[in-house]
Enzyme design. Sequence first.
Site, PDB file in Angstrom:
ATOM      1  N   LYS A   1       0.812  -1.217   0.000  1.00  0.00           N
ATOM      2  CA  LYS A   1       0.000   0.000   0.000  1.00  0.00           C
ATOM      3  C   LYS A   1       0.851   1.276   0.000  1.00  0.00           C
ATOM      4  O   LYS A   1       0.557   2.227  -0.714  1.00  0.00           O
ATOM      5  CB  LYS A   1      -0.960   0.004   1.186  1.00  0.00           C
ATOM      6  CG  LYS A   1      -2.143  -0.928   0.994  1.00  0.00           C
ATOM      7  CD  LYS A   1      -3.204  -0.649   2.045  1.00  0.00           C
ATOM      8  CE  LYS A   1      -4.088  -1.846   2.307  1.00  0.00           C
ATOM      9  NZ  LYS A   1      -4.921  -2.241   1.171  1.00  0.00           N
TER      10      LYS A   1
ATOM     11  N   GLU B   1      -2.766   7.817   7.312  1.00  0.00           N
ATOM     12  CA  GLU B   1      -3.320   8.831   6.410  1.00  0.00           C
ATOM     13  C   GLU B   1      -4.575   9.418   7.034  1.00  0.00           C
ATOM     14  O   GLU B   1      -5.099   8.922   8.019  1.00  0.00           O
ATOM     15  CB  GLU B   1      -3.583   8.236   5.018  1.00  0.00           C
ATOM     16  CG  GLU B   1      -4.609   7.136   4.990  1.00  0.00           C
ATOM     17  CD  GLU B   1      -4.698   6.421   3.630  1.00  0.00           C
ATOM     18  OE1 GLU B   1      -3.724   6.449   2.852  1.00  0.00           O
ATOM     19  OE2 GLU B   1      -5.748   5.834   3.368  1.00  0.00           O
TER      20      GLU B   1
ATOM     21  N   GLU C   1      -5.832   2.001  -3.316  1.00  0.00           N
ATOM     22  CA  GLU C   1      -4.917   0.917  -3.651  1.00  0.00           C
ATOM     23  C   GLU C   1      -5.295   0.405  -5.034  1.00  0.00           C
ATOM     24  O   GLU C   1      -6.357   0.721  -5.559  1.00  0.00           O
ATOM     25  CB  GLU C   1      -5.015  -0.234  -2.637  1.00  0.00           C
ATOM     26  CG  GLU C   1      -6.378  -0.911  -2.613  1.00  0.00           C
ATOM     27  CD  GLU C   1      -6.356  -2.261  -1.906  1.00  0.00           C
ATOM     28  OE1 GLU C   1      -5.278  -2.836  -1.719  1.00  0.00           O
ATOM     29  OE2 GLU C   1      -7.451  -2.748  -1.575  1.00  0.00           O
TER      30      GLU C   1
ATOM     31  N   ASN D   1      -5.790  -3.170  -7.105  1.00  0.00           N
ATOM     32  CA  ASN D   1      -5.858  -4.629  -7.034  1.00  0.00           C
ATOM     33  C   ASN D   1      -5.473  -5.187  -8.398  1.00  0.00           C
ATOM     34  O   ASN D   1      -6.152  -4.944  -9.390  1.00  0.00           O
ATOM     35  CB  ASN D   1      -7.255  -5.078  -6.617  1.00  0.00           C
ATOM     36  CG  ASN D   1      -7.556  -4.712  -5.169  1.00  0.00           C
ATOM     37  OD1 ASN D   1      -6.663  -4.759  -4.318  1.00  0.00           O
ATOM     38  ND2 ASN D   1      -8.779  -4.330  -4.883  1.00  0.00           N
TER      39      ASN D   1
ATOM     40  N   PHE E   1     -22.906 -10.620  11.819  1.00  0.00           N
ATOM     41  CA  PHE E   1     -22.349 -11.159  10.572  1.00  0.00           C
ATOM     42  C   PHE E   1     -21.250 -12.179  10.812  1.00  0.00           C
ATOM     43  O   PHE E   1     -20.314 -12.302  10.027  1.00  0.00           O
ATOM     44  CB  PHE E   1     -21.831 -10.034   9.679  1.00  0.00           C
ATOM     45  CG  PHE E   1     -22.857  -8.973   9.415  1.00  0.00           C
ATOM     46  CD1 PHE E   1     -23.875  -9.200   8.500  1.00  0.00           C
ATOM     47  CD2 PHE E   1     -22.841  -7.756  10.082  1.00  0.00           C
ATOM     48  CE1 PHE E   1     -24.840  -8.239   8.253  1.00  0.00           C
ATOM     49  CE2 PHE E   1     -23.802  -6.787   9.843  1.00  0.00           C
ATOM     50  CZ  PHE E   1     -24.799  -7.034   8.926  1.00  0.00           C
TER      51      PHE E   1
HETATM   52  P1  ADP Z   1     -12.410  -7.160  -3.406  1.00  0.00           P
HETATM   53  O1  ADP Z   1     -12.176  -5.692  -3.465  1.00  0.00           O
HETATM   54  O2  ADP Z   1     -12.438  -7.840  -4.725  1.00  0.00           O
HETATM   55  O3  ADP Z   1     -13.497  -7.553  -2.488  1.00  0.00           O
HETATM   56  P2  ADP Z   1     -10.608  -7.993  -1.344  1.00  0.00           P
HETATM   57  O4  ADP Z   1      -9.210  -7.486  -1.266  1.00  0.00           O
HETATM   58  O5  ADP Z   1     -11.530  -7.557  -0.289  1.00  0.00           O
HETATM   59  O6  ADP Z   1     -11.100  -7.659  -2.784  1.00  0.00           O
HETATM   60  O7  ADP Z   1     -10.587  -9.585  -1.366  1.00  0.00           O
HETATM   61  C1  ADP Z   1     -10.735 -10.382  -2.519  1.00  0.00           C
HETATM   62  C2  ADP Z   1     -10.600 -11.820  -2.162  1.00  0.00           C
HETATM   63  O8  ADP Z   1      -9.292 -12.096  -1.761  1.00  0.00           O
HETATM   64  C3  ADP Z   1     -11.502 -12.250  -1.036  1.00  0.00           C
HETATM   65  O9  ADP Z   1     -11.944 -13.535  -1.306  1.00  0.00           O
HETATM   66  C4  ADP Z   1     -10.594 -12.201   0.176  1.00  0.00           C
HETATM   67  O10 ADP Z   1     -11.011 -13.146   1.134  1.00  0.00           O
HETATM   68  C5  ADP Z   1      -9.257 -12.562  -0.438  1.00  0.00           C
HETATM   69  N1  ADP Z   1      -8.138 -11.866   0.187  1.00  0.00           N
HETATM   70  C6  ADP Z   1      -7.895 -10.543   0.220  1.00  0.00           C
HETATM   71  N2  ADP Z   1      -6.742 -10.283   0.849  1.00  0.00           N
HETATM   72  C7  ADP Z   1      -6.229 -11.457   1.233  1.00  0.00           C
HETATM   73  C8  ADP Z   1      -5.058 -11.848   1.912  1.00  0.00           C
HETATM   74  N3  ADP Z   1      -4.159 -10.975   2.318  1.00  0.00           N
HETATM   75  N4  ADP Z   1      -4.851 -13.157   2.116  1.00  0.00           N
HETATM   76  C9  ADP Z   1      -5.746 -14.061   1.685  1.00  0.00           C
HETATM   77  N5  ADP Z   1      -6.872 -13.759   1.030  1.00  0.00           N
HETATM   78  C10 ADP Z   1      -7.126 -12.470   0.808  1.00  0.00           C
HETATM   79  P1  ADP Z   2      -8.138  -3.563   1.594  1.00  0.00           P
HETATM   80  O1  ADP Z   2      -6.817  -3.909   1.008  1.00  0.00           O
HETATM   81  O2  ADP Z   2      -8.399  -4.259   2.868  1.00  0.00           O
HETATM   82  O3  ADP Z   2      -9.234  -3.648   0.590  1.00  0.00           O
HETATM   83  P2  ADP Z   2      -8.346  -0.652   1.340  1.00  0.00           P
HETATM   84  O4  ADP Z   2      -7.213   0.292   1.511  1.00  0.00           O
HETATM   85  O5  ADP Z   2      -8.836  -0.885  -0.042  1.00  0.00           O
HETATM   86  O6  ADP Z   2      -7.971  -2.026   2.030  1.00  0.00           O
HETATM   87  O7  ADP Z   2      -9.540  -0.139   2.247  1.00  0.00           O
HETATM   88  C1  ADP Z   2     -10.679  -0.908   2.502  1.00  0.00           C
HETATM   89  C2  ADP Z   2     -11.824  -0.005   2.948  1.00  0.00           C
HETATM   90  O8  ADP Z   2     -11.456   0.745   4.130  1.00  0.00           O
HETATM   91  C3  ADP Z   2     -12.217   1.047   1.944  1.00  0.00           C
HETATM   92  O9  ADP Z   2     -13.112   0.572   0.990  1.00  0.00           O
HETATM   93  C4  ADP Z   2     -12.836   2.112   2.840  1.00  0.00           C
HETATM   94  O10 ADP Z   2     -14.138   1.753   3.194  1.00  0.00           O
HETATM   95  C5  ADP Z   2     -11.984   2.054   4.089  1.00  0.00           C
HETATM   96  N1  ADP Z   2     -10.874   3.036   4.052  1.00  0.00           N
HETATM   97  C6  ADP Z   2      -9.606   2.820   3.654  1.00  0.00           C
HETATM   98  N2  ADP Z   2      -8.855   3.939   3.757  1.00  0.00           N
HETATM   99  C7  ADP Z   2      -9.656   4.911   4.239  1.00  0.00           C
HETATM  100  C8  ADP Z   2      -9.471   6.312   4.565  1.00  0.00           C
HETATM  101  N3  ADP Z   2      -8.308   6.931   4.443  1.00  0.00           N
HETATM  102  N4  ADP Z   2     -10.545   6.984   5.024  1.00  0.00           N
HETATM  103  C9  ADP Z   2     -11.732   6.376   5.172  1.00  0.00           C
HETATM  104  N5  ADP Z   2     -11.966   5.085   4.908  1.00  0.00           N
HETATM  105  C10 ADP Z   2     -10.954   4.337   4.427  1.00  0.00           C
HETATM  106 MG    MG Z   3      -9.430  -2.620  -1.154  1.00  0.00          MG
END
Ligand code: ADP
Ligand code: ADP
Ligand code: MG
Length: 667
Positions: free
Chosen positions: A116, A200, A288, A290, A348
């Site tokens: 990140k 941040e 970020e 993906n 949940f």
């Molecule tokens: P999306 O934005 O597509 O929902 P996520 O990052 O939340 O992406 O996760 C996508 C998939 O990858 C989910 O099935 C989640 O459980 C899996 N996943 C995400 N991060 C990790 C991780 N660090 N290790 C293992 N599985 C992960």
């Molecule tokens: P992940 O890799 O777990 O998906 P992200 O950085 O994409 O992590 O963040 C996941 C969620 O966390 C975002 O969709 C948002 O809801 C919240 N989030 C992340 N960064 C911030 C921020 N700076 N301020 C507010 N919410 C945030």
């Molecule tokens: Mg994300």
Amino acid sequence: MFKKILIANRGEIACRVIKTAKRMGIQTVAVYSDADKGGMHVDMADEAVHIGGAAAADSYLRADRIIQACKDTGAEAVHPGFGFLSERAEFAEQLKAANIVFIGPNPHAIEAMGDKIESKKFAAKAEVNTVPGYMGIIKDSAEAVKISDEIGYPVMLKASAGGGGKGMRIAWNAKEASEGFAAASDEAKKSFGDDRVFIEKFITNPRHIEIQILGDNHGNVIHLNERECSIQRRNQKVLEEAPSPFLDAETRAKMGAQAIALAQAVDYDSAGTVEFIVDGEKNFYFLEMNTRLQVEHPVTEMITGVDLVEQMIRVAYGQKLTLSQDDIGINGWAMEARIYAEDPYRKFLPSIGRLVRCQPPKEETIGTVTIRNDTGIREGDEVSMFYDPMISKLIAHAPTRLEATDGLLDALDRFHLQGVGNNIPFLAAVCEEENYRTGNISTNYIAEHYPEGFGGSPLREEQAEMMMAAAVYAQDLLDRRARRVTGQILHKERQQTEWAVMINREPHSTLASYTDEGFEVRVQDQDKTLVLTDIRWRPGQALFHAQLNGHGFVITLKPELEGFTLRNRGTTARVTAMKPREAELYSKLPEKQGLDTAKFVICPMPGLVLDVDVTKGQEVKEGETIAIVEAMKMQNIIRAEHDGTVKAVNVKPGDAVAADDVLVEFA
Ligand code: ADP
Ligand code: ADP
Ligand code: MG
């Protein structure tokens, strides 16, 4: 084109990839673990290779075995799906070394975007808006406080290696920043083996809006518009849509251009997603990237008509993108609901077990609404504790957002699941809620609308009427079957039958009969008549379709020892219909006593006890940790719901526990 590819994944996404490969005339190889013998993805593929034990580390994360499986079957390329190995640059390198194509971006792009903090620096260099904050790694709590003070509260502490919503903490003041730093780095260390944390600005009430991009290895990159994924629990998406109800054409174009700029900066050559967080003034900031197919990719496919998996396969083979930016439009609206095996009534928490019943709605177009159901599990399959508890992604496409929402609602009503807890009632409740329907949402939506958790939607009058009429009809039919009088002449059927109906313990006296209009239920105490027509239900069926006084409805109807459990939208109700004499006797039975929850701490899900934090005689305050139970890869903290003194501790670390087991008793 490739003749044969291997899918290094399981469940829903493996099935999704196989579908497209089949359509393209490509042979498919599935891999599976001990837990997935006979899994749906195994049955769908042309060939399948067993790669190890149930735990992901012994199978789906074993690059060596997956590469061996390619060699053994002659697969020329690997699609990684999402999760597991999809974002491991090393896996892409290993495949390359073995002369196998990785159906994803180049390893350099994965690496650059995998971290990140590193990707944020990259984004800043490519002139992409980033969330204001400190672009460095924090040493300790004292530095966390100093930097948070400078940024200004609230701030977010984030694990640089984070993913899946893990390793994030919000801090509203110096004390929380100090504690949050410790907690985030601790969680990051446990989850990712990497404790680097950065800070941040926390954007309050933001929206999560992301841009789908697509590149090839001839230098072309296009974007396929946005998806909005603001409806999240524990920073994890549950409802997504495309387009976003919030964006105007100008903001969309700006976000698209920045996403493309970032992709070009890393020579991006596959499907990927650039995630942004957007504030109330439409300022957007990079979160970020993906570097893989995203869970919610179907909504983009529905509005653009582009099969993203097909595009990934084509560009991986080396083909040039045949789509240009001008080919990408927005046709209608698509909404996706992630159906999870989890208990919406208990915060949940994941739920596991066998799917005794799994009857999804048909994938079809009715009028202007198209229903798509991406799943990887069937009736009789097991939702195990080893993998992600997602059962299915239900998607509705229609010309407008409201039509798509109503299409999704109707499809949720027609989705019947039994055997594991599931979030369908919750998803339906959200789809009916006014702010959701008008697109007035943020990542805070669930916390704001369900501060005490989800308790089911209140039963509306028309729902009570539907349920009463359906229950009386079903009971009347069962009753007549039992008495073998179904073959009797019509005038007997026309006889009125008296039914005492209880709906959620509220009694009503009714008279039922077949008339020229249909099946009539006269609710005497309310002086109204319910007329059922076009009834489609037979004993044994889970879905009850009919019209009530001319309005169509669907409810799921599950027979119980006494009466039925009925569900419509976000509401579940118990309804019994009895002959008056029977009802009278029944009312004299003592009520079943539930556990006095004030005196017990009950385990909300099956799992493994990792830690017990209290001892006999200890005084415990509300909110204090009682125990930690691991289920479905997650560590769940079981907290005291009120103050008390511990009288007995019934479990110890290492114990396997079932749902509703008593962990600790209070005096
Ligand atoms: P999306 O934005 O597509 O929902 P996520 O990052 O939340 O992406 O996760 C996508 C998939 O990858 C989910 O099935 C989640 O459980 C899996 N996943 C995400 N991060 C990790 C991780 N660090 N290790 C293992 N599985 C992960
Ligand atoms: P992940 O890799 O777990 O998906 P992200 O950085 O994409 O992590 O963040 C996941 C969620 O966390 C975002 O969709 C948002 O809801 C919240 N989030 C992340 N960064 C911030 C921020 N700076 N301020 C507010 N919410 C945030
Ligand atoms: Mg994300």
